[in-house]
Motif scaffolding. Structure first.
Motif, PDB file in Angstrom:
ATOM      1  N   GLY A  47       8.892   4.914 -16.353  1.00 18.92           N
ATOM      2  CA  GLY A  47       8.188   5.986 -15.669  1.00 18.92           C
ATOM      3  C   GLY A  47       6.743   6.229 -16.055  1.00 18.92           C
ATOM      4  O   GLY A  47       6.156   7.217 -15.630  1.00 18.92           O
ATOM      5  N   GLU A  48       6.151   5.344 -16.847  1.00 19.22           N
ATOM      6  CA  GLU A  48       4.744   5.545 -17.202  1.00 19.22           C
ATOM      7  C   GLU A  48       3.866   5.328 -15.972  1.00 19.22           C
ATOM      8  O   GLU A  48       4.275   4.692 -14.995  1.00 19.22           O
ATOM      9  N   ASN A  49       2.644   5.818 -16.033  1.00 20.17           N
ATOM     10  CA  ASN A  49       1.692   5.669 -14.944  1.00 20.17           C
ATOM     11  C   ASN A  49       1.413   4.183 -14.714  1.00 20.17           C
ATOM     12  O   ASN A  49       0.840   3.508 -15.561  1.00 20.17           O
ATOM     13  N   PHE A  50       1.799   3.691 -13.548  1.00 20.86           N
ATOM     14  CA  PHE A  50       1.721   2.258 -13.270  1.00 20.86           C
ATOM     15  C   PHE A  50       0.288   1.737 -13.252  1.00 20.86           C
ATOM     16  O   PHE A  50       0.054   0.586 -13.619  1.00 20.86           O
ATOM     17  N   LYS A  51      -0.677   2.565 -12.880  1.00 20.92           N
ATOM     18  CA  LYS A  51      -2.071   2.123 -12.858  1.00 20.92           C
ATOM     19  C   LYS A  51      -2.559   1.826 -14.276  1.00 20.92           C
ATOM     20  O   LYS A  51      -3.173   0.792 -14.534  1.00 20.92           O
ATOM     21  N   ILE A  52      -2.253   2.744 -15.183  1.00 26.77           N
ATOM     22  CA  ILE A  52      -2.643   2.557 -16.582  1.00 26.77           C
ATOM     23  C   ILE A  52      -1.903   1.364 -17.187  1.00 26.77           C
ATOM     24  O   ILE A  52      -2.490   0.569 -17.920  1.00 26.77           O
ATOM     25  N   VAL A  53      -0.634   1.236 -16.858  1.00 25.57           N
ATOM     26  CA  VAL A  53       0.178   0.133 -17.390  1.00 25.57           C
ATOM     27  C   VAL A  53      -0.409  -1.209 -16.952  1.00 25.57           C
ATOM     28  O   VAL A  53      -0.545  -2.128 -17.766  1.00 25.57           O
ATOM     29  N   LEU A  54      -0.754  -1.341 -15.672  1.00 25.55           N
ATOM     30  CA  LEU A  54      -1.331  -2.603 -15.190  1.00 25.55           C
ATOM     31  C   LEU A  54      -2.690  -2.879 -15.830  1.00 25.55           C
ATOM     32  O   LEU A  54      -2.994  -4.033 -16.174  1.00 25.55           O
ATOM     33  N   GLU A  55      -3.491  -1.828 -16.025  1.00 22.82           N
ATOM     34  CA  GLU A  55      -4.770  -2.006 -16.707  1.00 22.82           C
ATOM     35  C   GLU A  55      -4.554  -2.498 -18.140  1.00 22.82           C
ATOM     36  O   GLU A  55      -5.248  -3.404 -18.605  1.00 22.82           O
TER      37      GLU A  55
ATOM     38  N   ILE B 173       0.839  -1.200   0.000  1.00 26.65           N
ATOM     39  CA  ILE B 173       0.000   0.000   0.000  1.00 26.65           C
ATOM     40  C   ILE B 173       0.874   1.250   0.000  1.00 26.65           C
ATOM     41  O   ILE B 173       0.603   2.214  -0.716  1.00 26.65           O
ATOM     42  N   LYS B 174       1.940   1.220   0.762  1.00 23.91           N
ATOM     43  CA  LYS B 174       2.831   2.375   0.875  1.00 23.91           C
ATOM     44  C   LYS B 174       3.591   2.641  -0.423  1.00 23.91           C
ATOM     45  O   LYS B 174       3.852   3.789  -0.779  1.00 23.91           O
ATOM     46  N   TYR B 175       3.951   1.573  -1.154  1.00 27.95           N
ATOM     47  CA  TYR B 175       4.749   1.704  -2.379  1.00 27.95           C
ATOM     48  C   TYR B 175       4.021   1.062  -3.565  1.00 27.95           C
ATOM     49  O   TYR B 175       4.386  -0.020  -4.029  1.00 27.95           O
ATOM     50  N   PRO B 176       2.992   1.713  -4.091  1.00 26.90           N
ATOM     51  CA  PRO B 176       2.204   1.099  -5.172  1.00 26.90           C
ATOM     52  C   PRO B 176       2.987   0.909  -6.480  1.00 26.90           C
ATOM     53  O   PRO B 176       2.749  -0.056  -7.208  1.00 26.90           O
ATOM     54  N   ARG B 177       3.908   1.805  -6.765  1.00 21.58           N
ATOM     55  CA  ARG B 177       4.693   1.645  -8.007  1.00 21.58           C
ATOM     56  C   ARG B 177       5.609   0.425  -7.898  1.00 21.58           C
ATOM     57  O   ARG B 177       5.760  -0.335  -8.861  1.00 21.58           O
ATOM     58  N   ALA B 178       6.215   0.230  -6.746  1.00 24.49           N
ATOM     59  CA  ALA B 178       7.059  -0.947  -6.536  1.00 24.49           C
ATOM     60  C   ALA B 178       6.217  -2.222  -6.631  1.00 24.49           C
ATOM     61  O   ALA B 178       6.654  -3.219  -7.206  1.00 24.49           O
ATOM     62  N   THR B 179       4.998  -2.160  -6.100  1.00 22.96           N
ATOM     63  CA  THR B 179       4.091  -3.305  -6.182  1.00 22.96           C
ATOM     64  C   THR B 179       3.740  -3.604  -7.640  1.00 22.96           C
ATOM     65  O   THR B 179       3.741  -4.764  -8.063  1.00 22.96           O
ATOM     66  N   ALA B 180       3.461  -2.558  -8.407  1.00 25.70           N
ATOM     67  CA  ALA B 180       3.143  -2.730  -9.828  1.00 25.70           C
ATOM     68  C   ALA B 180       4.347  -3.323 -10.566  1.00 25.70           C
ATOM     69  O   ALA B 180       4.188  -4.206 -11.415  1.00 25.70           O
ATOM     70  N   TYR B 181       5.537  -2.838 -10.247  1.00 22.40           N
ATOM     71  CA  TYR B 181       6.763  -3.364 -10.866  1.00 22.40           C
ATOM     72  C   TYR B 181       6.883  -4.858 -10.591  1.00 22.40           C
ATOM     73  O   TYR B 181       7.146  -5.649 -11.506  1.00 22.40           O
ATOM     74  N   LEU B 182       6.699  -5.271  -9.334  1.00 21.47           N
ATOM     75  CA  LEU B 182       6.834  -6.684  -8.989  1.00 21.47           C
ATOM     76  C   LEU B 182       5.736  -7.534  -9.629  1.00 21.47           C
ATOM     77  O   LEU B 182       5.980  -8.675 -10.034  1.00 21.47           O
TER      78      LEU B 182
ATOM     79  N   LEU C 284       6.421  -4.229 -17.686  1.00 17.59           N
ATOM     80  CA  LEU C 284       7.622  -4.020 -16.878  1.00 17.59           C
ATOM     81  C   LEU C 284       8.468  -2.889 -17.442  1.00 17.59           C
ATOM     82  O   LEU C 284       8.884  -1.981 -16.711  1.00 17.59           O
ATOM     83  N   GLU C 285       8.697  -2.911 -18.731  1.00 21.96           N
ATOM     84  CA  GLU C 285       9.498  -1.859 -19.368  1.00 21.96           C
ATOM     85  C   GLU C 285       8.818  -0.499 -19.266  1.00 21.96           C
ATOM     86  O   GLU C 285       9.472   0.517 -19.048  1.00 21.96           O
ATOM     87  N   ARG C 286       7.499  -0.488 -19.404  1.00 26.20           N
ATOM     88  CA  ARG C 286       6.773   0.783 -19.298  1.00 26.20           C
ATOM     89  C   ARG C 286       6.863   1.349 -17.885  1.00 26.20           C
ATOM     90  O   ARG C 286       7.020   2.548 -17.701  1.00 26.20           O
ATOM     91  N   ILE C 287       6.771   0.483 -16.888  1.00 28.66           N
ATOM     92  CA  ILE C 287       6.886   0.943 -15.500  1.00 28.66           C
ATOM     93  C   ILE C 287       8.292   1.447 -15.229  1.00 28.66           C
ATOM     94  O   ILE C 287       8.485   2.500 -14.615  1.00 28.66           O
TER      95      ILE C 287
END
Length: 174
Positions: free
Chosen positions: A150-158, A114-123, A144-147
């Motif tokens: 620096g792209e928006n991790f929420k959009i990337v995961l979607e 929860i504290k590090y959502p970008r790191a969570t998205a990366y993993l 992974l490459e998009r994250i």
């Protein structure tokens, strides 16, 4: 001339040996041999410049990954919990150790996620990139490459999940 050097390096898988000699993985024609001998230093310089360029790209990628806030902390917490589980299982296998459980990890993975959502998205994307299903692996690698870049991790995961869902829908009747 650079195109020919590049073509011959690729065609014969030419590499540098001992900083001054070239190694070829396939037998070149006499014309190619003459060209390679006449331009040996150009081949060496080209190969070295390509290696330097690849190293710079790798260093830049590593720098971007290292800049992901909380990634190291989250990875360490996951490792700590994995090691804890392994140690419990190991001790349960040994009757003499089964009553001595290891100390529980102090880290809380869910809080860190929860504290590090970008790191969570990366993993998450990294885990997908190891999938045995090729389509899922490709979607994970793209994400992974998009994250990393620096792209928006929420959009990337979607997008990653949408790509996977689209592939699943396309394979329903295969």
């Amino acid at each position: 001339m650079e195109n020919r050097i590049k073509t011959l390096i690729s065609k014969h898988n030419i590499t540098i040996v001992d900083d001054s000699n070239l190694s070829l993985r396939s037998k070149p024609s006499n014309e190619d041999v003459d060209f390679i001998k006449a331009n040996k230093q150009l081949f060496i310089d080209y190969i070295k410049s390509e290696q330097i360029a690849k190293e710079k790209v790798a260093e830049e990628r590593k720098r971007k990954i290292d800049a992901i806030e909380g990634l190291t902390e989250l990875e360490n917490a996951i490792d700590e919990h994995d090691n804890y589980q392994y140690e419990i299982e190991r001790r349960m296998q040994n009757e003499n150790l089964s009553s001595f459980l290891p100390e529980k990890p102090k880290s809380n993975i869910e809080e860190l996620k929860i504290k590090y959502p970008r790191a969570t998205a990366y993993l998450t994307a990294k885990n997908w990139s190891y999938a045995s299903n090729v389509e899922k692996m490709v979607a994970g690698r793209k994400a992974l490459e998009r994250i990393i870049n620096g792209e928006n991790f929420k959009i990337v995961l979607e997008d990653m999940e949408a790509e996977w869902l689209s592939n699943c829908k396309n394979k329903i009747w295969d």
